[in-house]
Each structure stands twice: as structure tokens, then as C-alpha cells.
Design an enzyme around this catalytic site. Sequence first.
Site, PDB file in Angstrom:
ATOM      1  N   LEU A  38      39.958  62.098  40.457  1.00 30.29           N
ATOM      2  CA  LEU A  38      40.629  60.804  40.318  1.00 30.29           C
ATOM      3  C   LEU A  38      40.827  60.132  41.663  1.00 30.29           C
ATOM      4  O   LEU A  38      40.919  58.918  41.754  1.00 30.29           O
ATOM      5  CB  LEU A  38      42.000  60.986  39.647  1.00 30.29           C
ATOM      6  CG  LEU A  38      41.992  61.603  38.246  1.00 30.29           C
ATOM      7  CD1 LEU A  38      43.403  61.813  37.757  1.00 30.29           C
ATOM      8  CD2 LEU A  38      41.235  60.694  37.292  1.00 30.29           C
ATOM      9  N   GLY A  39      40.922  60.928  42.735  1.00 27.17           N
ATOM     10  CA  GLY A  39      41.133  60.356  44.062  1.00 27.17           C
ATOM     11  C   GLY A  39      41.166  61.433  45.116  1.00 27.17           C
ATOM     12  O   GLY A  39      41.411  62.608  44.828  1.00 27.17           O
ATOM     13  N   GLY A  89      42.507  62.165  49.356  1.00 27.67           N
ATOM     14  CA  GLY A  89      43.372  61.678  50.426  1.00 27.67           C
ATOM     15  C   GLY A  89      43.597  62.733  51.477  1.00 27.67           C
ATOM     16  O   GLY A  89      43.036  63.828  51.430  1.00 27.67           O
ATOM     17  N   GLN A  94      46.172  64.496  52.029  1.00 28.89           N
ATOM     18  CA  GLN A  94      46.937  65.659  51.598  1.00 28.89           C
ATOM     19  C   GLN A  94      46.246  66.470  50.511  1.00 28.89           C
ATOM     20  O   GLN A  94      46.682  67.577  50.206  1.00 28.89           O
ATOM     21  CB  GLN A  94      48.316  65.205  51.102  1.00 28.89           C
ATOM     22  CG  GLN A  94      49.157  64.564  52.201  1.00 28.89           C
ATOM     23  CD  GLN A  94      50.508  64.130  51.693  1.00 28.89           C
ATOM     24  OE1 GLN A  94      50.888  64.450  50.580  1.00 28.89           O
ATOM     25  NE2 GLN A  94      51.236  63.406  52.507  1.00 28.89           N
ATOM     26  N   GLY A  95      45.186  65.947  49.921  1.00 23.33           N
ATOM     27  CA  GLY A  95      44.503  66.732  48.907  1.00 23.33           C
ATOM     28  C   GLY A  95      43.658  65.881  47.983  1.00 23.33           C
ATOM     29  O   GLY A  95      43.499  64.678  48.161  1.00 23.33           O
ATOM     30  N   THR A  96      43.097  66.542  46.945  1.00 22.15           N
ATOM     31  CA  THR A  96      42.254  65.898  45.952  1.00 22.15           C
ATOM     32  C   THR A  96      42.905  66.030  44.581  1.00 22.15           C
ATOM     33  O   THR A  96      43.455  67.082  44.256  1.00 22.15           O
ATOM     34  CB  THR A  96      40.853  66.544  45.931  1.00 22.15           C
ATOM     35  OG1 THR A  96      40.297  66.495  47.253  1.00 22.15           O
ATOM     36  CG2 THR A  96      39.931  65.824  44.976  1.00 22.15           C
ATOM     37  N   VAL A  97      42.833  64.964  43.782  1.00 23.19           N
ATOM     38  CA  VAL A  97      43.472  64.953  42.461  1.00 23.19           C
ATOM     39  C   VAL A  97      42.393  64.936  41.381  1.00 23.19           C
ATOM     40  O   VAL A  97      41.448  64.145  41.449  1.00 23.19           O
ATOM     41  CB  VAL A  97      44.400  63.736  42.305  1.00 23.19           C
ATOM     42  CG1 VAL A  97      45.072  63.747  40.941  1.00 23.19           C
ATOM     43  CG2 VAL A  97      45.450  63.741  43.401  1.00 23.19           C
ATOM     44  N   LYS A 144      46.791  68.142  41.332  1.00 22.28           N
ATOM     45  CA  LYS A 144      46.613  67.843  42.756  1.00 22.28           C
ATOM     46  C   LYS A 144      46.341  69.141  43.506  1.00 22.28           C
ATOM     47  O   LYS A 144      47.167  70.038  43.532  1.00 22.28           O
ATOM     48  CB  LYS A 144      47.861  67.157  43.328  1.00 22.28           C
ATOM     49  CG  LYS A 144      47.717  66.769  44.791  1.00 22.28           C
ATOM     50  CD  LYS A 144      48.927  65.978  45.280  1.00 22.28           C
ATOM     51  CE  LYS A 144      48.751  65.552  46.722  1.00 22.28           C
ATOM     52  NZ  LYS A 144      49.911  64.774  47.211  1.00 22.28           N
ATOM     53  N   ASP A 198      56.950  56.801  51.286  1.00 21.95           N
ATOM     54  CA  ASP A 198      55.607  56.207  51.252  1.00 21.95           C
ATOM     55  C   ASP A 198      55.484  55.247  50.072  1.00 21.95           C
ATOM     56  O   ASP A 198      54.538  55.310  49.285  1.00 21.95           O
ATOM     57  CB  ASP A 198      54.537  57.306  51.170  1.00 21.95           C
ATOM     58  CG  ASP A 198      53.151  56.792  51.580  1.00 21.95           C
ATOM     59  OD1 ASP A 198      53.084  55.706  52.185  1.00 21.95           O
ATOM     60  OD2 ASP A 198      52.162  57.470  51.285  1.00 21.95           O
TER      61      ASP A 198
END
Length: 722
Positions: A399-400, A402, A404-407, A421, A518
Site C-alpha cells: 500500500l505504501g 516510507g 519507517q517501513g512498508t505497509v 506495517k 506528524d
Amino acid sequence: MGFQLVFQVTFLLWLTKTLQVAAQGALPGCLDECGNVTIPYPFGINPGCYFNDRYAVDCRNGTPFIAGINLEVQEISLSGTVQVRSPVVSSCPGVEIRRFVDLGNSPFNFSESSNRFIAVGCNNLVVMTDLNHSAIAGCVSICDDEHRALNFSFSGINYCQTTIPPNLKFFNATSQKLYGKSDSSCTFAFLADKQWFNLSDPLPDKAMKYVPAVLNWALYNTTKTEILGVRIRNNTGAFCSETYDNSSETSIVRCFCKRGFQGNPYLTGGCADINECANAILNDCNRAGCINTEGYYICYNDDTIIDGINSKFQRKMIIIGVGTGVGVLFLLIGSWWLYKVVKKRNNMKRKEKFFKRNGGLLLQEKLSSTDGGVDQKMKLFDSKDLEKATDHYNENRILGRGGQGTVYKGMLSDGRIVAVKKSKMMDEEKVEQFINEVVILSQINHRNIVKVLGCCLETEFPLLVYEFISNGTLFQHIHDQNEEFPLSWEMRLRIAIEVAGALSYLHSASSIPIYHRDIKSTNILLDDKYRAKVADFGTSRSIAIDQTHVTTVVQGTFGYLDPEYFQSSQFTEKSDVYSFGVVILELLTGQKPISFTRSQGDRSLTTYFIQSMKENHLLEIIDPQILKEGGKEEIMAVAFLAKRCLNLSGRKRPTMKEVVVELEGVRMSQGGTIGEENYEGVEYNATELVGAWDAASTSTGSYFDSSIPSSLDVQPLLLNKS
């Protein structure tokens, strides 16, 4: 004596063959050099000497240029790289020289692993942009003693550097001086080979116009069968691999020489056998004899030689081969069984190790001590269940991504759709803090906050499981509006109230105050009924009831960062209020927090908004759709509230509870009148805001974010509609 003669003849044949291959770097009858640069096939200089027009080289007065992209070539490697001269973008007071590189539909892209984005100059924010002028990378160079003491690890004094995104096809750069740091120095920005720009050496000559950079290349828009049929059907020493690029819908083929061969794998017979016997370094026969074979060699003893290899030697080799084969077969069967047993045992030990390292025992203790027990508060998922739910973390489920990680999107065994996540890293020193926050988040029960369903701690890095939100992010609905169903004024006002209510709950109504840290439109999701859900608590912090702030390393998102927090490193609940004020501006104007399409002084939506209010031009920047649907007094009331939220002094900003009350008042008074007497007395120094925002916007490093959704900006619970 006979063997020595055979050996000499063999060596001479090998040497002749090798020299022929070396001379066949290009197609027969074609030039293979331009100046001092070798031009191997599939590249070529004249028509008919290259694979297709994309690999044509233009030799201009002894200097080679790749015709399709007009870049000077310094070296071509058959391993898949080309070193070229990349232009330098310079900016001096009154003079700006803009050069860019557009690789377009060529088979080339900038090598992510070999290049770095580098800026030379004092007190600059330098941003690399794409074709749409959107920021994709950037860094800050500091020169004064005050900032040198901060010891920025990501930049140097008088220069800075950062990595580039993968598959980069376009390079351009823009720069601006940090607020209060105006001087007459120049700024130089470029993409360069990291081996060329050595940080331990003096800075390069600032007058240079070009620097060496590395491009990746392969054969595009072709097939492995085509290449094999045309060029290397008889090239036994070569092999080719074929992949399919979904993004460009093209086939990509790369060819290599097999082990024991060398040469050009793209030519017929281009990979020649290496004679390992001719070089003692390439074989391990020691004092025994050595016979070269195609792709390898054989060691032997002197008493076995009759015309090279006698029958005794052959029988010995057969016996050794058969015995070895039978032994290897039994060894493989036993090894497979032992492997399965050891693997199962090691997997259990690894899970236990990760579970303890990630704070699993601490989490169990805290959850079991809360009312209702573990199952009602936070579920501890099994790693195999989550692997199955995400189809072993299939790329199609992403899904995305970043920092901090992958979802991933997943479906549990009970049919529930969830978002998983997968974190990239976990600092062991912060495990206890992470566990405390997971426990707190698991107990949050608010309809406008994405719920954490559970976690898995028996993997190398923790996995968090959230409820799945299906209708995308607020950022998408504002900036990529659906013409058939745009966000109305009523919907925008309701979304603002829902987000404000969620933040008010976190700040003052939850058992322990929580700062989100954030808040931005990409972290506000919309469900199927367009209700707002605040998401992504990866940087959130909980505090004691008697605390007023947390002191941390400055981090946040470019365009949403509280200037007061940037200057003091103290994050308060009013810092969330500031970020929420920027979200209100997005809802009112439909514009992005940072935009390089606006003038340099108005790139920040915050400064653009404050300046427009100061000059009584506010209605000119309001989204036209809102002007049609909403009353002027309602819009002005919300605008004045946003202005208060964006006050440079946190003490003068309202609390989120007060924001909720005022927004509810605006909604209840729709159709009526709203007096402005409560807002006219708000003090705000626009000049001071511009300077403070400029300082805050230079927060870089791993948290640099242009607020433009990309593969670098995780949207954790977003439905992939592609």
C-alpha cells in the site's frame, strides 16, 4: 616433451582467440574507439554498428557522445554502466545557470548506488526536482559556527550530500539561502560519482561545468529470444537474463559471460574461454600438471600422461566420478533431512530471540496487568498468520513505502481486511518506549483514530496490524480531486472538526496525553463514508500528565513543521496545533504546503496565506469551489482560526479543544452571521513568520519530506486503487 608441445600449441591458440575477442568489442568492420574511449557492441558509432538508435554514439572530433541524450561518454562497461559528464547547476547573485538532464525514454537511468546529489556553497537549502518541479531529494549546507556545533552528520561545512531515488530519469536543482544568511557566495549543485567526490579531499573546482556521473543501461524493448537468435546463438560462453518492467511495460535483457569465459557477451562467439592453466593464480593444481578445458581445467600427475590423457587416467576419473556421484546422492538426502530439522529448530530459536529483543515479555506483562487481559486489548499475531494474510508480503499487496517501513494489505483467517506495517528497524535502546506506546495506542478508542489491532514481535523487526481504511488520504482528495465527487465545503468543515476532535482526545481526554508529531493530510485517511481517520503514529510520543513538552531531535514533514519546535527542540501540544493549522490551509485553498510553482518567497503555503491576509487578498487564494458553496463569513472565521493556529508563539495558539469548539460554532452558524470582533485583535508578524518558516523548512536528513506523496512517503492504510 610431447605434452609440452601440446601445451604450447594450446596456449598459442588460446592467446590468438583472446586477441580476436578483444578486437571484436565492436561488430566486425565497425570502429571500436572514439578518442581514448572504447565503444563495445551493443553501442556503436556508425549506422549498422549498434543494436538500435538508442545505443548510437556520436564521435565529435575524437569525443564520444550518446546521441539520444547528448551526454559526453567517459567509459562504457559491459557490466551495465556508462560514465558520463553530468552538468553542474550554479546560482550566483544576479546570475543563475540552469542545466538539466532528461533521460526520457532512453535505456539509461542514474545509478542509485554509484551517485550522490551534492551541493557546494554556504548556508543553502538545495532541492533536487523532477519534471513537475516537485522536490524528490535535498540537503542543507551550513557554514557558520553556530550550526557547526550541531554536528549534522548528513552534511558538511560548505557542502552537503544525500542519496538519490532509484530509477531516476531527470535531474534539475533549485536553491535558496537560509533565512538571515544572505551573502554573495555562489551555490553549485550536481549529481556525481561518489568515488569521484571524496569527502576527505578538498572541494572540487567551483568553476567546472561538468562532473562524472554513472548511468545504468540494459537492452530495452526487446526479448531474450531476439538477442539469442541474432547475436549469441553460437556463443556458448554467454547467458542472458530477461525481466519485465511493469512501470514502463517493456522487457529488459542483460547478458554476461559465464564463469571461466571473458569478452563481449552480446557478440557471436564473443565470450572466449579463459586458460586457467596459463596463470597459476587462476588454478589450484600447485605442482601437478594442468589441462585447460572449456570453462574450467583439470589437474593431473606426470605418470598418467600418454598423448595428454591415458586410459588409466580416464578409468581413474570415471571411478572417482561414479563414487563421488553416489556419495553426493546419499549426502544430499541426509543433508535435506537434517536441514529440515535444523531449520525448524533454528526458526523457533530465532522467533524466541526476536520476541525477547523486541520487548515481547515486557508487552505480555503490561497487557496482562491491564483490565480485560491480553485478548481484549492487543492481539499478539503469529508471524506465519501474517505471512499468509499478505501472501508472503507480495509486492502486489504493498500500500505504501516510507522511511519507517512498508505497509501491506492483508486478509486475516476470519475474513477481516487489515493493514500490516513491516518496520525497517528498531533501536534496542527504545524498545521499552515502543512497547509503552503500543500499549497506549491499543487502548485508544476513538471513531476518528485508526485503531491498532495487534502486533507481531517474533520477526526481526516488529509488525503492527491496523484496521484497513479504504478511501485514500485527504491529500489525494484535496490535490487530485475526483471531478464526479469533489470535496464540498460542508465535507471539508466536517473533516476538519473530526480531525480536531481526534487530536483533542489525544491531548486531553486519553488516559495519558499523546502528541502525534506528524499531522499532515497524507496521515489523515477517509473511510467509505468520507469520515476522517488520523493515522501513522510512528513518531508519536506519550508524556506524563504533569509534563508540558518532550525534548527530541527535530523531525517532521517539510511544510508542516512548527518553527518554535525547530528552534527549541521542545515539542508541545501546540506543535500539533500548528501542523493542524497547515491542514486547514490545504482545505481552504486546495494548494500544497510546499509548491515550487509559486514564487520563491511564496513557496510555503503558510507564508503565502499570511501575506495574502495582510494584503486583504485572502479570497483570491481560496479554492473557487468553496467560494461557491460556503458563506464568506464562515470562510473568514475558519481562516482567522487557522491564522491563530499558525502563530509563531505556541502560547498564543488555541488548544485543540478550543479549536473544536470554534469549528463547531462555524458549522452551527452556517447560513447566519459571524462577527469578526474575536479575531481582529490577533497579533501576527508576517515578516517574522517568513523567517521562522524558512529556518524550520531546512530540517533535512532522513525526515526530509516535500509533502508530495511518493514511494518515500508511507500512506499506511491506503487502498491501492491501481
